[in-house]
Design a protein around this motif. Structure first.
Motif, short mmCIF file in Angstrom:
data_model
loop_
_atom_site.label_atom_id
_atom_site.label_comp_id
_atom_site.label_asym_id
_atom_site.label_seq_id
_atom_site.Cartn_x
_atom_site.Cartn_y
_atom_site.Cartn_z
N UNK A 124 89.50 102.29 -35.90
CA UNK A 124 90.31 102.52 -37.10
C UNK A 124 91.78 102.29 -36.78
N UNK A 125 92.25 102.84 -35.66
CA UNK A 125 93.66 102.71 -35.30
C UNK A 125 94.04 101.26 -35.05
N UNK A 126 93.11 100.49 -34.51
CA UNK A 126 93.40 99.07 -34.30
C UNK A 126 93.72 98.39 -35.63
N UNK A 127 92.87 98.63 -36.62
CA UNK A 127 93.12 98.06 -37.94
C UNK A 127 94.35 98.62 -38.60
N UNK A 128 94.52 99.95 -38.51
CA UNK A 128 95.66 100.61 -39.14
C UNK A 128 96.99 100.14 -38.53
N UNK A 552 88.66 99.14 -48.44
CA UNK A 552 87.54 100.07 -48.27
C UNK A 552 87.00 100.10 -46.84
N UNK A 553 87.39 99.14 -46.01
CA UNK A 553 87.00 99.18 -44.59
C UNK A 553 87.55 100.43 -43.92
N UNK A 554 88.84 100.72 -44.14
CA UNK A 554 89.45 101.92 -43.57
C UNK A 554 89.17 103.15 -44.42
N UNK A 559 85.34 105.68 -42.24
CA UNK A 559 85.32 107.12 -42.50
C UNK A 559 83.90 107.68 -42.40
N UNK A 560 82.95 106.98 -43.03
CA UNK A 560 81.57 107.46 -42.98
C UNK A 560 81.01 107.40 -41.56
N UNK A 561 81.37 106.36 -40.81
CA UNK A 561 80.93 106.30 -39.41
C UNK A 561 81.53 107.47 -38.62
#
Length: 588
Positions: A124-128, A552-554, A559-561
């Motif tokens: 997540x942090x990589x994308x964010x 919706x990826x982030x 989030x669900x994972x």
């Protein structure tokens, strides 16, 4: 004092009063809460401070057009529909009663889960961080080229959509940086002449409401109210039915009209967000707007060509909901059905209409849309298809969609909520069917749209090799006719249902399914900067990447994972209800 200053102060007062109400009601001093609220409102009205440059520690930019002051050409007729009153009902538990043992085996298991959710957090942090560096305040990062694009008003949809994920993952510094940026958004600043009301409601408004429900930062409410008032204008039509796309000039001139061929989900999926906004602010106009749509659904439910369900497209201008003959739980209709049990939850069980709408709709879905695939192993799985129905004809297409995978979670949650054990069983079969579709592809990732050789009932059927040779695709796993749209666009629906079924059943097998899905998705979608949609899930080896990373990826998928590998107490299904963009809203 200017009129806009007074309006701003009223909005501020709502947020303050809500915080006081929450504190008082948590202490179960209801009479004290009511009297204290009256006093607080009186004092806040009398002692109106000057408009500050900062608000609750944030630099706050007021939108340059105040829709709350814009007169509606077709105002809601009196009396305004009020939120249901009374104490919320004692609703059944949705979550499994998880044990809290600390045996060596459980400690070992927890270590595995810690490592998994840390991995999700890092991805997540990589994308964010790439979004933060290369696309800040724009709608999306382009994860291959490293640029940005705006397609949702230019209002920073990835920023807003990620707020509650940041909070849930414990990234508080990043959360408050993002909130500070969100408080500077001006909803009147856009290069677009119109905007998608549905997407803006579920992504932008849903995100702000969830961020407030988690953090209780009052400034967030004010930004949500600004947006809510703009979205409320979508209902300023001659029949008070909402538009699909809201044109700013037409809205200002009182020229909006509901569409005559609009996706049913798009105009019937504002209930959760508008209801929660009404609960937080105490302003019933938001609830009144969406209740009128619910009443229309009720009046037509058993008058369509497939009684119980509503067609994919509506004529909202004439309020005729039987103009179309196609039916699906997939694209264009999905969240209409998803929101029925969720509305019952967010209203504390005080509005029985939503249970009735759900039960009648799902009776038809079970009888008419669900099908079992023909597989060599007679797998105990189900899918939802698409139907065409007239008075004389009924055709079911065994075409399924990744979008339709949400139905597993919906059936499971509603089955617990309304005490329908059969629906929990159906939920497991739909969820396992979507996981089966993932496992069947070379990449381990499910396709966007696919067709399957179907059994002729919901019971297992014998494998027919001759039929398979006639109808199937020999390049795919036995059972598939085709992968008509072989893309994966980072969608969350499959992991959404896996998450729900883990929380509902407590079966750790769902966590293992999730980990297998997660590893496959990471391998297929990762780029140097972030994660991208892929063109074909059926290929062997390197995948072809699209230059797209939807918000919706982030907001949803990761989030669900993260949540499925976290403690069940983190965003409990008995405390929160997720909107269709996975934003958790507090239940009463």
């Amino acid at each position: 004092m200017l009129a806009e200053d007074v309006q701003w102060q009223v909005l501020r007062n709502y947020a303050i009063v809500d915080g006081i109400m929450v504190a008082l009601f948590r202490r179960r001093t209801r009479p004290l809460a009511i009297s204290a609220t009256v006093i607080v409102i009186y004092l806040l009205i009398i002692f109106v401070p000057k408009r500050p440059d900062t608000l609750y520690g944030f630099t706050y930019v007021h939108s340059s057009y105040d829709w709350s002051q814009h007169p509606q050409k077709y105002p809601a007729p009196a009396p305004i529909k009020q939120l249901p009153t009374g104490n919320p009902r004692a609703l059944p538990k949705i979550q499994h009663a998880f044990e809290t043992d600390s045996s060596p085996k459980d400690v070992e298991r927890e270590q595995v889960l810690v490592e998994r959710r840390l991995d999700v957090r890092q991805k997540f942090l990589k994308g964010w961080n790439s979004y933060r560096k290369r696309a800040w305040m724009h709608d999306e990062l382009t994860p291959v080229s490293g640029g940005w694009k705006d397609g949702y008003g230019g209002w920073g949809v990835t920023l807003l959509d990620s707020l509650d994920t940041l909070w849930i993952m414990g990234l508080r510094d990043e959360f408050y940086d993002a909130v500070a940026a969100a408080m500077t958004i001006d909803w009147a600043e856009t290069d677009d002449r119109s905007f998608n009301v549905f997407e803006t409601t579920i992504r932008h408004l849903g995100a702000l409401l969830a961020a407030y429900d988690l953090s209780k930062e009052p400034a967030i409410v004010l930004k949500a109210i600004e947006l809510g008032d703009m979205l409320y204008m979508a209902f300023d039509t001659p029949n008070r039915m909402p538009v699909f796309w809201m044109n700013f000039e037409e809205a200002r001139n009182g020229e909006l009209e509901a569409g005559n061929h609009v996706p049913s989900a798009a105009v019937a999926s504002s209930g959760l967000e508008f209801t929660r906004l009404a609960q937080i602010t105490g302003d019933n106009k938001y609830y009144d707007a969406i209740d009128r749509v619910a009443q229309l659904l009720d009046s037509w439910q058993n008058r369509t060509s497939l009684p119980g369900m509503w067609p994919t497209f509506f004529d909202m201008r004439s309020m005729q909901l039987d103009m179309d003959r196609s039916y699906t739980l997939g694209a264009l209709a999905d969240s209409l059905y998803e929101y029925l049990p969720k509305m019952y939850l967010v209203l504390g069980g005080l509005e029985p209409l939503y249970e009735k709408l759900y039960r009648d709709a799902m009776d038809t879905v079970v009888k008419s849309l669900l099908f079992r695939p023909m597989t060599p192993d007679q797998d105990d799985i189900l899918f939802s298809g698409s139907a065409y129905a007239t008075a004389d004809i009924f055709n079911l297409a065994s075409e399924s969609q990744h979008l339709g995978c949400f139905a597993g979670g919906m059936f499971g949650m509603a089955g617990k909520l309304f005490d329908i054990p059969e629906h929990v069983s159906i939920a497991e079969k739909i969820t396992r069917g979507c996981v089966w579709a993932y496992d069947a592809m070379e990449t381990g990732v499910g396709p966007e749209i696919f067709n399957i050789v179907e059994c002729h009932s919901l019971e297992p059927c014998e494998w027919d090799d001759d039929r398979w040779l006639r109808e199937g695709d020999p390049s795919l796993k036995k059972g598939f006719k085709d992968a008509r749209d072989p893309r994966y666009v980072l969608r969350p629906e499959a992991i959404e249902s896996v998450f729900f079924m883990y929380r509902i059943t407590g079966d750790q097998e769902y966590q293992e399914m999730a980990w297998r899905m997660y590893q496959s998705i990471m391998k297929a979608t990762e780029t140097d900067l972030a994660f991208a949609s892929i063109e074909n899930v059926t290929v062997t080896g390197e995948t072809e990447k699209g230059d797209s990373m939807e918000s919706f990826w982030l907001a949803e998928t990761l989030k669900y994972f993260y949540l499925i590998f976290s403690s069940p107490d983190l965003i409990s299904l008995d405390q929160y209800v997720f909107n269709t963009e996975a934003h958790p809203l507090l239940r009463p």
